[in-house]
Design an enzyme around this catalytic site. Structure first.
Site, PDB file in Angstrom:
ATOM      1  N   GLY A  13       9.980 -29.064  63.028  1.00 34.42           N
ATOM      2  CA  GLY A  13      10.929 -28.006  62.674  1.00 34.42           C
ATOM      3  C   GLY A  13      10.486 -26.597  63.035  1.00 34.42           C
ATOM      4  N   ASN A  15      11.437 -24.997  65.659  1.00 28.29           N
ATOM      5  CA  ASN A  15      12.686 -24.326  66.073  1.00 28.29           C
ATOM      6  C   ASN A  15      13.528 -23.959  64.864  1.00 28.29           C
ATOM      7  OD1 ASN A  15      13.231 -24.124  69.111  1.00 28.29           O
ATOM      8  ND2 ASN A  15      12.298 -26.152  68.888  1.00 28.29           N
ATOM      9  N   MET A  86      16.890 -36.604  66.326  1.00 30.30           N
ATOM     10  CA  MET A  86      16.726 -37.699  67.278  1.00 30.30           C
ATOM     11  C   MET A  86      17.777 -38.804  67.189  1.00 30.30           C
ATOM     12  SD  MET A  86      14.331 -36.381  68.863  1.00 30.30           S
ATOM     13  CE  MET A  86      12.968 -35.227  68.720  1.00 30.30           C
ATOM     14  N   ASN A 103      22.898 -28.290  70.822  1.00 30.24           N
ATOM     15  CA  ASN A 103      21.618 -29.010  70.825  1.00 30.24           C
ATOM     16  C   ASN A 103      20.676 -28.311  71.793  1.00 30.24           C
ATOM     17  OD1 ASN A 103      19.724 -31.139  70.401  1.00 30.24           O
ATOM     18  ND2 ASN A 103      20.357 -32.061  72.346  1.00 30.24           N
ATOM     19  N   HIS A 105      17.405 -29.222  74.375  1.00 34.77           N
ATOM     20  CA  HIS A 105      16.673 -30.323  75.001  1.00 34.77           C
ATOM     21  C   HIS A 105      15.483 -29.735  75.761  1.00 34.77           C
ATOM     22  CE1 HIS A 105      16.163 -34.381  76.438  1.00 34.77           C
ATOM     23  NE2 HIS A 105      15.890 -33.860  77.619  1.00 34.77           N
TER      24      HIS A 105
END
Ligand code: GAR
Length: 189
Positions: A13, A15, A86, A103, A105
Site C-alpha cells: 500500500g 501507493n 490483484m 488502475n 500497472h
C-alpha cells in the site's frame, strides 16, 4: 460535498499511502475508505495510521454476495482507485463506475499486462527480456485485466545491471510521483 474515493489494495500500500497524503487537506476530494481482500495486507496498518476506515472482504463477499457493493454504497463512494489490487473486477462494478475507476500497472501496457502479470512478476520479466526501458500505465478499468483505455504513461530507463528490485524501486518512484495527480485530474478534469 467532496468526491469520496475508495482505494482497493492487496499488499503493502505505498501507493495508497501517497494518495491518502496527497488528498489529506484537499478541498474537493477525500479518501474515505480502504478495502482489501487480504487481512494481512500492510495497507491496513497505513489506513489505521491515517485514521481512514477500512474493510476486509472474502471472495464470496466480493463476487457473489455483493457485500462490497453495499459497503461502497453506504459510504457514498463516488470514485474507485485500484492500487496494487490483484483480483479481477466484476463487470457490475465496471458498469456502476464508468469513468470513475482507475488502475495503475507497473509496466508500459500493452506490454507485460494480463493475468499473472503483476507486481514483481512484471519486473522479473522485464529484466529477463533485457528491456532497456519500463514504466507505469494508469488506465480506466474494464472487465479484462489491464485493458481499459490508457490515461497516462511514464517511462524509466532499465540498465543492463538492474535487478528486478532496482526496476521495482524506479517504478514505485514514478507511481508515487504521478498517480495522485492523475487521479485528481481524472476527477476534477
Ligand atoms: C504497484 O507497483 C502497482 O503498480 C502494482 O502493484 C504494486 C503495488 O505496490 N499493481 C499491479 O501489478 C496490478 N496489476 P504498493 O502496494 O506498494 O502500492
Amino acid at each position: 460535498m467532496k468526491t469520496k474515493i475508495a482505494i482497493f489494495a492487496s499488499g503493502s500500500g505505498t501507493n495508497a499511502e501517497e494518495i491518502i497524503r496527497y488528498f489529506q487537506n484537499h478541498e474537493r476530494i477525500e479518501v474515505s475508505l480502504i478495502l482489501s481482500n487480504n487481512p494481512k495486507a500492510y495497507v491496513l496498518q497505513r489506513a489505521k495510521k491515517h485514521k481512514i476506515p477500512h474493510f476486509v472482504f472474502t471472495r464470496e463477499m466480493f463476487y457473489k454476495e455483493k457485500i462490497v457493493d453495499e459497503v461502497l454504497r453506504l459510504n457514498g463512494i463516488d470514485f474507485i482507485v485500484l492500487a496494487g489490487f490483484m483480483w479481477l473486477i466484476p463487470e457490475r462494478y465496471v458498469r456502476n463506475f464508468i469513468s470513475k475507476m482507475v488502475n495503475i500497472h507497473p509496466a508500459l501496457l500493452p506490454k507485460y499486462g494480463g493475468k499473472g502479470m503483476y507486481g514483481n512478476h512484471v519486473h522479473e520479466a522485464v529484466v529477463k527480456n533485457k528491456e532497456t526501458e519500463s514504466g507505469i500505465t494508469i488506465h480506466w478499468v474494464n472487465e479484462e485485466y489491464d485493458e481499459g483505455n490508457i490515461i497516462f504513461q511514464a517511462k524509466c530507463k532499465v540498465n543492463p545491471s538492474d535487478t528486478a528490485e532496482d526496476v521495482a524501486n524506479k517504478i514505485h518512484r514514478l507511481e508515487h510521483e504521478h498517480y495522485p495527480k492523475i487521479i485528481e485530474k481524472a476527477i476534477i478534469g
